[in-house]
Design a protein around this motif. Structure first.
Motif, short mmCIF file in Angstrom:
data_model
loop_
_atom_site.label_atom_id
_atom_site.label_comp_id
_atom_site.label_asym_id
_atom_site.label_seq_id
_atom_site.Cartn_x
_atom_site.Cartn_y
_atom_site.Cartn_z
N LEU A 10 5.79 22.55 15.82
CA LEU A 10 4.49 23.08 16.23
C LEU A 10 4.07 24.20 15.30
O LEU A 10 2.92 24.26 14.85
N GLY A 11 4.99 25.10 14.99
CA GLY A 11 4.67 26.24 14.13
C GLY A 11 4.18 25.82 12.76
O GLY A 11 3.24 26.42 12.22
N LYS A 12 4.78 24.78 12.21
CA LYS A 12 4.34 24.30 10.90
C LYS A 12 2.90 23.81 10.94
O LYS A 12 2.16 23.96 9.96
N SER A 13 2.48 23.25 12.08
CA SER A 13 1.11 22.75 12.20
C SER A 13 0.09 23.88 12.35
O SER A 13 -1.11 23.65 12.21
N LEU A 14 0.56 25.09 12.62
CA LEU A 14 -0.35 26.23 12.86
C LEU A 14 -0.36 27.22 11.70
O LEU A 14 -1.00 28.27 11.80
N LEU A 15 0.30 26.89 10.60
CA LEU A 15 0.51 27.86 9.52
C LEU A 15 -0.79 28.41 8.94
O LEU A 15 -0.86 29.57 8.53
N GLU A 16 -1.83 27.60 8.88
CA GLU A 16 -3.08 28.03 8.24
C GLU A 16 -3.98 28.84 9.16
O GLU A 16 -5.07 29.24 8.77
N ARG A 17 -3.54 29.09 10.38
CA ARG A 17 -4.40 29.75 11.36
C ARG A 17 -3.89 31.16 11.67
O ARG A 17 -2.69 31.40 11.73
N ASN A 18 -4.85 32.08 11.87
CA ASN A 18 -4.52 33.47 12.18
C ASN A 18 -5.16 33.87 13.51
O ASN A 18 -5.96 33.15 14.07
N TYR A 51 5.98 35.14 12.83
CA TYR A 51 6.15 36.02 11.67
C TYR A 51 4.79 36.48 11.10
O TYR A 51 4.75 37.17 10.09
N ASN A 52 3.71 36.11 11.77
CA ASN A 52 2.37 36.49 11.34
C ASN A 52 1.88 37.65 12.22
O ASN A 52 1.66 37.46 13.43
N PRO A 53 1.69 38.84 11.69
CA PRO A 53 1.34 40.01 12.51
C PRO A 53 -0.04 39.93 13.15
O PRO A 53 -0.35 40.74 14.03
N THR A 54 -0.87 38.98 12.74
CA THR A 54 -2.19 38.86 13.37
C THR A 54 -2.12 38.09 14.69
O THR A 54 -3.10 38.08 15.45
N ASN A 55 -1.00 37.44 14.97
CA ASN A 55 -0.89 36.60 16.17
C ASN A 55 -0.35 37.36 17.36
O ASN A 55 0.44 38.30 17.22
N ASN A 56 -0.79 36.94 18.54
CA ASN A 56 -0.24 37.42 19.81
C ASN A 56 0.61 36.30 20.40
O ASN A 56 0.11 35.18 20.60
N ILE A 57 1.86 36.59 20.69
CA ILE A 57 2.73 35.62 21.36
C ILE A 57 3.01 36.16 22.76
O ILE A 57 3.59 37.25 22.90
#
Length: 313
Positions: A85-93, A119-125
């Motif tokens: 799933l993470g690989k499919s979201l790589l281009e999104r912030n 690992y993307n600081p713009t994302n909220n998990i």
């Protein structure tokens, strides 16, 4: 609304082994040698499912995808399928990724350290569970004895929501309920309801005649009339009798419950790591045989989970 499966295996990730891969090739080549029509695309399209596909070896990870919402992603469990799933979201912030965890056995959380959006600081998990120790359980997985990078150093902004079992939680128009399940160490199922559609996620639970009788009205009230029931079916019926109190359900029992609960679609899920694709086909046929002998007028659709499966409701 779509349900997308990134991992459907239970207990431990199980990559396709060389002997099973070669056995598939031999069967395919044998069938092709006997085929009258040698068009490869048509030949592949008409192969039996267990030869044209693989069910996959990644552990539990399912996404509820709303096409009109590009920022919020709802994820059920964070097994090794979370990596795909993470690989499919790589281009999104600037994503809000909502991860609902059934329990903290490693096959349900092992994808988190390999989930690139974290690992993307713009994302909220945002992690959800009725378990009050969400953060501590996730930190334990990434203790330095187990993983080189501590959980707290993952760059995304991390939030933790402790769900109240007595009240519903509301998220993006969904009403979400958490249901306690019968599994060693405890686990929870989830019900997502929106626009008169109901998705029930009931994995890692053991239903026996005794606990069904004890809790029949409770479970029936929770899961009845689900549009889609994603259900633990780790064992065949014969296997189940030697694995009492292991915390999983047979496909036969799952079909009986789905019929009793008047479910529209049941997805057989959380497969045993020792089951080959042929084993899963046999178990699927067992499940269909149960349906054919009971409640014939109930239009239950039986679906076998596999990586890449999409169900639209």
């Amino acid at each position: 609304m779509k349900i997308i499966f990134y991992g459907a295996r239970g207990s431990i990730p199980t990559p396709l082994m060389l002997d099973e891969y070669q056995a598939k090739i031999k069967e395919i080549l044998t069938l092709y040698s006997k085929a009258v029509d040698k068009n490869i695309d048509r030949f592949i399209k008409n192969l039996p499912f267990c030869l044209s596909h693989i069910c996959g070896g990644n552990t539990s990870c399912v996404v509820i995808n709303e096409e009109d919402n590009n920022k919020d992603i709802i994820v059920l469990d964070a097994g090794s399928g979370l990596r795909s799933l993470g690989k499919s979201l790589l281009e999104r912030n600037n994503l809000n990724i909502h991860i609902f965890i059934t329990h903290f056995h490693w096959d349900h959380i092992c994808g988190i350290p390999f989930f690139k959006p974290i690992y993307n600081p713009t994302n909220n998990i945002i992690f959800y569970s009725p378990n009050e120790n969400i953060k501590e359980n996730l930190e334990r997985q990434q203790h330095q004895a187990h993983f080189p990078l501590p959980f707290e150093k993952l760059p995304a902004k991390k939030h933790f929501v402790i769900l109240d079992q007595k009240t519903s939680y509301h998220l993006n128009g969904f009403e979400i309920k958490s249901i306690p399940l019968n599994h060693p160490g405890g686990a929870f199922g989830y019900i997502f309801s929106k626009n008169n559609k109901k998705i029930s996620y009931v994995t890692d639970t053991e239903f026996t005649p005794e606990n069904i009788k004890e809790k029949e009205l409770f479970y029936k009230a929770c899961f009845e009339s689900s549009d889609v029931l994603i259900m633990d079916c780790q064992y065949s019926l014969s296997e189940f009798f030697s694995k009492f109190e292991w915390g999983h359900t047979s496909s036969t029992m799952a079909i009986n419950l789905a019929l009793e609960w008047r479910v529209k679609k049941i997805v057989l899920f959380h497969f045993d790591p020792d089951h080959t694709d042929k084993d899963l086909l046999r178990i699927m046929n067992e499940a269909k045989a149960v349906k054919s002998t009971k409640y014939n007028k109930r239009n239950l659709e039986i679906i076998q989970a596999y990586e890449g499966l999409e169900i639209e409701i």
